[in-house]
Scaffold this motif. Structure first.
Motif, short mmCIF file in Angstrom:
data_model
loop_
_atom_site.label_atom_id
_atom_site.label_comp_id
_atom_site.label_asym_id
_atom_site.label_seq_id
_atom_site.Cartn_x
_atom_site.Cartn_y
_atom_site.Cartn_z
N TRP A 58 5.56 -19.04 -20.74
CA TRP A 58 5.39 -17.54 -20.49
C TRP A 58 5.82 -17.12 -19.08
CZ3 TRP A 58 2.13 -14.71 -17.55
CH2 TRP A 58 2.22 -13.53 -17.73
N LEU A 59 5.18 -17.94 -18.05
CA LEU A 59 5.44 -17.45 -16.72
C LEU A 59 7.04 -17.56 -16.34
CD1 LEU A 59 4.10 -16.34 -14.04
CD2 LEU A 59 3.64 -18.83 -13.50
N CYS A 60 7.47 -18.57 -16.79
CA CYS A 60 9.01 -18.91 -16.33
C CYS A 60 9.82 -17.80 -17.00
CB CYS A 60 9.22 -20.23 -16.81
SG CYS A 60 8.72 -21.60 -15.70
N ARG A 61 9.53 -17.41 -18.28
CA ARG A 61 10.36 -16.41 -19.04
C ARG A 61 10.22 -15.06 -18.39
NH1 ARG A 61 10.69 -18.20 -25.23
NH2 ARG A 61 11.36 -20.40 -24.69
N THR A 62 8.87 -14.77 -17.98
CA THR A 62 8.82 -13.47 -17.40
C THR A 62 9.31 -13.61 -15.98
OG1 THR A 62 6.56 -13.44 -18.51
CG2 THR A 62 6.60 -11.85 -16.65
N ARG A 63 9.40 -14.40 -15.23
CA ARG A 63 10.08 -14.58 -13.86
C ARG A 63 11.40 -14.38 -14.21
NH1 ARG A 63 12.35 -18.52 -11.18
NH2 ARG A 63 12.33 -18.35 -8.81
N LEU A 64 12.08 -15.02 -15.23
CA LEU A 64 13.62 -14.87 -15.35
C LEU A 64 13.67 -13.28 -15.83
CD1 LEU A 64 16.22 -16.38 -15.88
CD2 LEU A 64 15.75 -16.69 -18.18
N VAL A 65 13.10 -12.86 -16.73
CA VAL A 65 13.40 -11.16 -16.97
C VAL A 65 13.21 -10.35 -15.68
CG1 VAL A 65 12.28 -9.49 -18.54
CG2 VAL A 65 12.93 -11.64 -19.32
N ALA A 66 11.92 -10.64 -15.13
CA ALA A 66 11.70 -9.76 -13.78
C ALA A 66 12.97 -9.97 -12.83
CB ALA A 66 10.50 -10.19 -13.17
N THR A 67 13.38 -11.26 -12.58
CA THR A 67 14.32 -11.37 -11.49
C THR A 67 15.74 -10.72 -12.12
OG1 THR A 67 15.08 -13.48 -12.13
CG2 THR A 67 13.71 -13.39 -10.35
N TRP A 68 16.04 -10.81 -13.46
CA TRP A 68 17.30 -10.03 -13.78
C TRP A 68 16.97 -8.55 -13.61
CZ3 TRP A 68 18.59 -6.42 -17.68
CH2 TRP A 68 19.77 -6.33 -17.79
N LEU A 69 15.95 -7.88 -14.07
CA LEU A 69 15.69 -6.63 -13.98
C LEU A 69 15.81 -6.09 -12.55
CD1 LEU A 69 12.63 -5.92 -16.56
CD2 LEU A 69 14.96 -5.34 -16.73
N PHE A 70 15.23 -6.85 -11.48
CA PHE A 70 15.14 -6.24 -10.06
C PHE A 70 16.56 -6.43 -9.41
CE2 PHE A 70 13.22 -10.05 -8.87
CZ PHE A 70 14.06 -10.85 -7.70
N ARG A 71 17.25 -7.46 -10.00
CA ARG A 71 18.74 -7.67 -9.39
C ARG A 71 19.62 -6.61 -9.79
NH1 ARG A 71 18.99 -13.95 -10.04
NH2 ARG A 71 17.94 -14.60 -8.35
N ASN A 72 19.43 -6.11 -11.09
CA ASN A 72 20.09 -4.94 -11.67
C ASN A 72 19.78 -3.52 -11.21
OD1 ASN A 72 22.18 -6.57 -12.69
ND2 ASN A 72 20.73 -7.37 -14.11
N SER A 73 18.55 -3.60 -10.50
CA SER A 73 18.03 -2.21 -10.23
C SER A 73 17.48 -1.38 -11.26
CB SER A 73 18.90 -1.51 -9.21
OG SER A 73 19.39 -2.05 -8.17
N VAL A 74 16.90 -2.30 -12.25
CA VAL A 74 16.52 -1.44 -13.62
C VAL A 74 15.33 -0.61 -13.37
CG1 VAL A 74 15.71 -1.60 -15.90
CG2 VAL A 74 17.99 -3.01 -15.08
N PHE A 75 14.27 -1.19 -12.43
CA PHE A 75 13.16 -0.31 -12.09
C PHE A 75 13.45 0.71 -11.45
CE2 PHE A 75 11.58 -4.80 -12.20
CZ PHE A 75 10.88 -4.91 -13.39
N GLY A 76 14.26 0.72 -10.49
CA GLY A 76 14.48 1.95 -9.67
C GLY A 76 15.36 3.03 -10.42
N ILE A 77 16.35 2.59 -10.98
CA ILE A 77 17.24 3.55 -11.88
C ILE A 77 16.24 4.29 -12.89
CG2 ILE A 77 19.20 3.85 -13.72
CD1 ILE A 77 20.38 1.45 -11.80
N ALA A 78 15.33 3.32 -13.62
CA ALA A 78 14.44 4.04 -14.68
C ALA A 78 13.65 5.03 -13.96
CB ALA A 78 13.78 2.89 -15.54
N ALA A 79 12.99 4.63 -12.78
CA ALA A 79 12.22 5.40 -12.02
C ALA A 79 12.60 6.81 -11.78
CB ALA A 79 11.59 4.75 -11.00
N ILE A 80 13.96 6.67 -11.25
CA ILE A 80 14.72 7.84 -10.94
C ILE A 80 14.95 8.72 -12.21
CG2 ILE A 80 16.97 8.77 -10.03
CD1 ILE A 80 16.68 7.05 -7.87
N VAL A 81 15.29 8.27 -13.30
CA VAL A 81 15.63 8.95 -14.47
C VAL A 81 14.59 9.54 -15.02
CG1 VAL A 81 16.24 8.73 -17.13
CG2 VAL A 81 17.67 7.73 -15.32
N ILE A 82 13.19 8.74 -15.02
CA ILE A 82 12.04 9.43 -15.56
C ILE A 82 11.66 10.71 -14.71
CG2 ILE A 82 9.58 8.66 -15.88
CD1 ILE A 82 10.56 6.12 -16.78
N ALA A 83 11.74 10.43 -13.29
CA ALA A 83 11.38 11.31 -12.39
C ALA A 83 12.32 12.73 -12.15
CB ALA A 83 11.38 10.69 -10.96
#
Length: 132
Positions: A58-83
């Motif tokens: 579970w930890l390795c898969r979560t790590r893989l997903v999290a690294t893919w999300l922050f490399r593609n700036s998904v957290f920041g883009i989603a935060a700006i759209v929501i804001a």
């Protein structure tokens, strides 16, 4: 065009319970992001076990997903759209999602976009006070 008392505009104000809810969501989002960053992504033994060892935990898969999300700036883009949506039409649901995304983005390397989103979320709270 006369004054219609039924078309009264409601001012978006947070209650004490909503502020407490937002604090809980913010602390949980930032806490989980800190856990992921320092105990899964940057921790060398976990990185070696997941990358070189090919573990499918579970930890390795979560790590893989999290690294893919922050490399593609998904957290920041989603935060700006929501804001921006919260700035247009403020609601507690959008504010909650925006705080969770922006807090996670700040910790997980999407600092610039998440910082702009936090500024927009604060700007969304700058509404005129109700007339007394």
């Amino acid at each position: 065009t006369g004054y219609n008392p039924l078309m009264k505009k409601h001012v978006f104000q947070l209650t004490a319970r909503e502020v407490q809810w937002l604090m809980i969501v913010g602390f949980v989002a930032v806490g989980y992001a800190l856990y992921l960053r320092y105990l899964a992504i940057e921790y060398s033994s976990v990185a070696l076990a997941c990358d070189a060892g090919g573990l499918q935990t579970w930890l390795c898969r979560t790590r893989l997903v999290a690294t893919w999300l922050f490399r593609n700036s998904v957290f920041g883009i989603a935060a700006i759209v929501i804001a921006v949506l919260n700035l247009i039409r403020p609601s507690i649901v959008l504010l909650t999602a925006g705080i969770a995304m922006a807090g996670t983005g700040i910790v997980l390397y999407n600092i610039v976009l998440s910082g702009i989103a936090i500024g927009l979320l604060i700007l969304g709270l700058a509404r005129p006070a109700p007339a007394t």
